[in-house]
Design a protein around this motif. Structure first.
Motif, short mmCIF file in Angstrom:
data_model
loop_
_atom_site.label_atom_id
_atom_site.label_comp_id
_atom_site.label_asym_id
_atom_site.label_seq_id
_atom_site.Cartn_x
_atom_site.Cartn_y
_atom_site.Cartn_z
N ASN A 174 32.86 19.70 50.38
CA ASN A 174 32.28 19.92 49.06
C ASN A 174 33.27 19.44 48.01
O ASN A 174 34.47 19.70 48.10
N HIS B 255 26.77 26.87 49.53
CA HIS B 255 26.88 26.20 48.23
C HIS B 255 26.07 24.91 48.23
O HIS B 255 26.02 24.19 49.22
N SER C 86 27.32 26.51 39.99
CA SER C 86 28.39 26.61 39.01
C SER C 86 28.84 28.06 38.90
O SER C 86 28.01 28.98 38.95
N PHE D 242 34.26 19.68 44.06
CA PHE D 242 34.08 20.55 42.89
C PHE D 242 34.76 19.95 41.66
O PHE D 242 35.75 19.25 41.77
N THR E 19 32.15 23.79 39.23
CA THR E 19 30.82 23.31 39.59
C THR E 19 30.90 22.40 40.81
O THR E 19 31.77 21.53 40.88
N LEU E 20 30.00 22.61 41.75
CA LEU E 20 29.90 21.73 42.92
C LEU E 20 29.19 20.46 42.49
O LEU E 20 28.04 20.51 42.02
#
Length: 88
Positions: free
Chosen positions: A78, A23, A28, A80, A9-10
């Motif tokens: 990003n 994204h 997810s 995660f 999941t981001l």
């Protein structure tokens, strides 16, 4: 013995530019069925953590069954979270 499900999941974006793959925070992905939807650069970083978690290992400094990692693109960054989903 079946392998546990892995969810990626981001959870945050720290870079100065948007994600080139599109994204967004909250996206997810189920590693078993949707990993092709995850940016290849992020997947390259995620894979060792996924492998460790799905075969029963733990990542030092992270809560049990989880790993936090960042995309290698410095402009995007990003962040995660990988979670091992132990289904019974």
């Amino acid at each position: 013995m079946s392998r546990p499900r892995i969810q990626i999941t981001l959870i945050d974006q720290k870079g100065t530019k948007g994600c080139h793959r599109g994204h967004k925070i909250g996206d997810s992905y189920d590693f078993g069925t949707e990993r092709g939807n995850l940016c290849p650069m992020a997947m390259h970083v995620a894979f060792p953590y996924v492998d460790i978690l799905r075969y029963g290992g733990e990542i030092p400094g992270n809560p049990k069954g989880t790993a936090i990692f960042a995309c290698p693109d410095v402009d995007t960054l990003n962040v995660f979270k990988i979670e091992r989903i132990d289904e019974k």
